[in-house]
Write an enzyme that holds these catalytic residues in place. Sequence first.
Site, PDB file in Angstrom:
ATOM      1  N   CYS A 101       7.660  12.754  48.229  1.00  7.01           N
ATOM      2  CA  CYS A 101       7.518  13.232  46.895  1.00  7.01           C
ATOM      3  C   CYS A 101       8.840  13.170  46.350  1.00  7.01           C
ATOM      4  O   CYS A 101       8.853  12.924  44.953  1.00  7.01           O
ATOM      5  CB  CYS A 101       6.799  14.494  46.834  1.00  7.01           C
ATOM      6  SG  CYS A 101       4.980  14.682  46.814  1.00  7.01           S
TER       7      CYS A 101
ATOM      8  N   HIS B 156       1.774  21.062  33.077  1.00  5.97           N
ATOM      9  CA  HIS B 156       3.073  21.246  33.146  1.00  5.97           C
ATOM     10  C   HIS B 156       3.917  19.804  33.567  1.00  5.97           C
ATOM     11  O   HIS B 156       5.219  19.786  33.392  1.00  5.97           O
ATOM     12  CB  HIS B 156       3.502  22.254  34.394  1.00  5.97           C
ATOM     13  CG  HIS B 156       2.880  21.763  35.761  1.00  5.97           C
ATOM     14  ND1 HIS B 156       1.690  21.760  35.971  1.00  5.97           N
ATOM     15  CD2 HIS B 156       3.562  21.486  36.746  1.00  5.97           C
ATOM     16  CE1 HIS B 156       1.573  21.279  37.207  1.00  5.97           C
ATOM     17  NE2 HIS B 156       2.687  21.041  37.754  1.00  5.97           N
TER      18      HIS B 156
ATOM     19  N   HIS C 111      -2.894  13.442  45.491  1.00  6.56           N
ATOM     20  CA  HIS C 111      -2.043  12.322  45.394  1.00  6.56           C
ATOM     21  C   HIS C 111      -2.603  11.457  46.820  1.00  6.56           C
ATOM     22  O   HIS C 111      -2.526  11.953  47.835  1.00  6.56           O
ATOM     23  CB  HIS C 111      -0.650  12.164  45.101  1.00  6.56           C
ATOM     24  CG  HIS C 111      -0.236  12.878  43.910  1.00  6.56           C
ATOM     25  ND1 HIS C 111       0.719  13.795  43.615  1.00  6.56           N
ATOM     26  CD2 HIS C 111      -0.772  12.573  42.541  1.00  6.56           C
ATOM     27  CE1 HIS C 111       0.689  13.941  42.539  1.00  6.56           C
ATOM     28  NE2 HIS C 111      -0.156  13.549  41.702  1.00  6.56           N
TER      29      HIS C 111
ATOM     30  N   GLY D 129      -5.503  22.012  42.882  1.00  9.57           N
ATOM     31  CA  GLY D 129      -5.690  21.012  43.832  1.00  9.57           C
ATOM     32  C   GLY D 129      -4.774  20.877  44.845  1.00  9.57           C
ATOM     33  O   GLY D 129      -4.692  20.008  45.619  1.00  9.57           O
TER      34      GLY D 129
ATOM     35  N   ARG E 224      -6.752  12.447  39.914  1.00 10.28           N
ATOM     36  CA  ARG E 224      -5.695  12.446  38.981  1.00 10.28           C
ATOM     37  C   ARG E 224      -5.447  11.244  38.510  1.00 10.28           C
ATOM     38  O   ARG E 224      -4.848  10.973  37.278  1.00 10.28           O
ATOM     39  CB  ARG E 224      -4.515  13.155  39.413  1.00 10.28           C
ATOM     40  CG  ARG E 224      -4.591  14.569  39.849  1.00 10.28           C
ATOM     41  CD  ARG E 224      -3.096  15.407  39.986  1.00 10.28           C
ATOM     42  NE  ARG E 224      -3.492  16.605  40.672  1.00 10.28           N
ATOM     43  CZ  ARG E 224      -2.197  17.266  40.761  1.00 10.28           C
ATOM     44  NH1 ARG E 224      -1.060  16.813  40.619  1.00 10.28           N
ATOM     45  NH2 ARG E 224      -2.294  18.546  41.384  1.00 10.28           N
TER      46      ARG E 224
ATOM     47  N   LEU F  39       1.027  26.018  39.349  1.00 18.64           N
ATOM     48  CA  LEU F  39       0.406  25.705  38.059  1.00 18.64           C
ATOM     49  C   LEU F  39      -0.353  24.287  38.455  1.00 18.64           C
ATOM     50  O   LEU F  39      -1.066  23.839  37.477  1.00 18.64           O
ATOM     51  CB  LEU F  39       1.713  25.048  37.148  1.00 18.64           C
ATOM     52  CG  LEU F  39       2.509  26.372  36.607  1.00 18.64           C
ATOM     53  CD1 LEU F  39       3.698  25.517  35.983  1.00 18.64           C
ATOM     54  CD2 LEU F  39       1.812  27.194  35.701  1.00 18.64           C
TER      55      LEU F  39
ATOM     56  N   GLU G 202      -0.342   8.875  37.572  1.00 17.62           N
ATOM     57  CA  GLU G 202       0.542   9.872  38.328  1.00 17.62           C
ATOM     58  C   GLU G 202       1.710   9.133  39.040  1.00 17.62           C
ATOM     59  O   GLU G 202       2.377   9.635  39.871  1.00 17.62           O
ATOM     60  CB  GLU G 202      -0.388  10.500  39.387  1.00 17.62           C
ATOM     61  CG  GLU G 202      -1.364  11.471  38.697  1.00 17.62           C
ATOM     62  CD  GLU G 202      -0.891  12.728  38.347  1.00 17.62           C
ATOM     63  OE1 GLU G 202      -0.052  13.282  38.887  1.00 17.62           O
ATOM     64  OE2 GLU G 202      -1.503  12.892  37.200  1.00 17.62           O
TER      65      GLU G 202
END
Length: 439
Positions: free
Chosen positions: A367, A137, A246, A24, A210, A21, A174
């Site tokens: 992450c 999402h 990111h 990038g 983003r 989903l 983000e």
Amino acid sequence: MTAFEVNFDGLIGPSHNYGGLSDGNLASATHAGAVSNPREAALQGLEKMRRMIQAGLIQGVLPPLPRPNFDFLVSAGFTGSDAQIIESAARSAPHLLKTAYSASNMWTANAATVSPSADTGDGRLHLTTANLSTMLHRSIEHPDTTATLISVFDDEDCFAVHSALPMHPDFADEGAANHVRLSAEHGAAGVELFVFGRLAGESTTGFPARQSRLASESIVRGHGLDFQRAILARQSAAAINAGAFHNDVVCVGALDTLFFHEMAFEDTDGVLGSIRQAADGLFELKAVMVPRAEVPIEDAIRSYLFNSQLLKTPGDDRLVLVAPIETQEMDSTRLFCEQMVSGNGPIGRVEYVDVRQSMRNGGGPACLRLRVVMTESEIDACHQGVLLDDEVIDELQDVVRASYRDRLAPSDLADPKFADECRAAREQILGVLDLESLA
């Protein structure tokens, strides 16, 4: 003032799947449609948390969000019972069903941006939930994320939890994945680096940028930060278009050390100069730049060298880089790490962890965690049920082994019984963490 970096990892939820989903995100696109293993994913994450505790660090956890997100599906026009909603969405809009089941909130680096009390105007620890508005999402996460953060950081004398910024492209945010805090010690005043990919109203080509500058500026204001010690830096468009969706895919920092790829920023010299100026009198910046001649940007992104945790562990004079095992398996990144730690720079050791299930969807060790610098009194004031020890990890692993599937294909999301499994598993997790109010 004495303070500690507390890492709050996201517990990977039972609906962990490879939906493809995330535009990038090369790993997400590569593995789209593959069969996932939610049980293995959650156990891998919990074992990483255990390693942090064994290293002498304070480790927290945040529970999965409710999945599927029925509010989202109802807002998309689906009606009836839960089973009818799932069956209808699976038949006519499978993309929306995958969105409703997304377990991407496990990457808590995107949950919020955090400024410790040493930096803020009112002396409280501030958290702003990320709106994640660029990706559908992820844009549905912030209401439940805010509720979770309020439940964990519920003492308003110590904490300020801000709701997400407006859901407009100009305010695209983000979270901590585009934020680095640098300081001499965790409890000392520091410099906060905010990295953005575009200006408000600006259109970009290639993969989406983003984070907007306006979002970062808004957080600086909302957290009561001193703009003299808040650096706004532009992420390299070349890095974004290479797959660094990111900034934490090409840059990580801890204490006085910034570890980054040569292509991380549009103006590297300007960024480093601004940090050094803002840090004057506080600390001396240690910059560790990885040249693209030694590690091509493509290798950095495939291996997630920079999506690692950079930590100061008890007993170590130098920092420890906790990297995904993929970094060890790639020649260029492994060789660079070996050379780096053999020198006398600020990073003295690299440890490799297995988080392959997360990596296949585009999320490494960094992450999976939200860093929160906290004083002893703030640690005491937060919800104690989410602070982990071996016993709580054992309990969570028991829940995972008993209630998570070891095989999940995208087509399995169409089974209404799977929604009941996800709900039951989450309720058990909330019970272990004493967060039943979120059920």
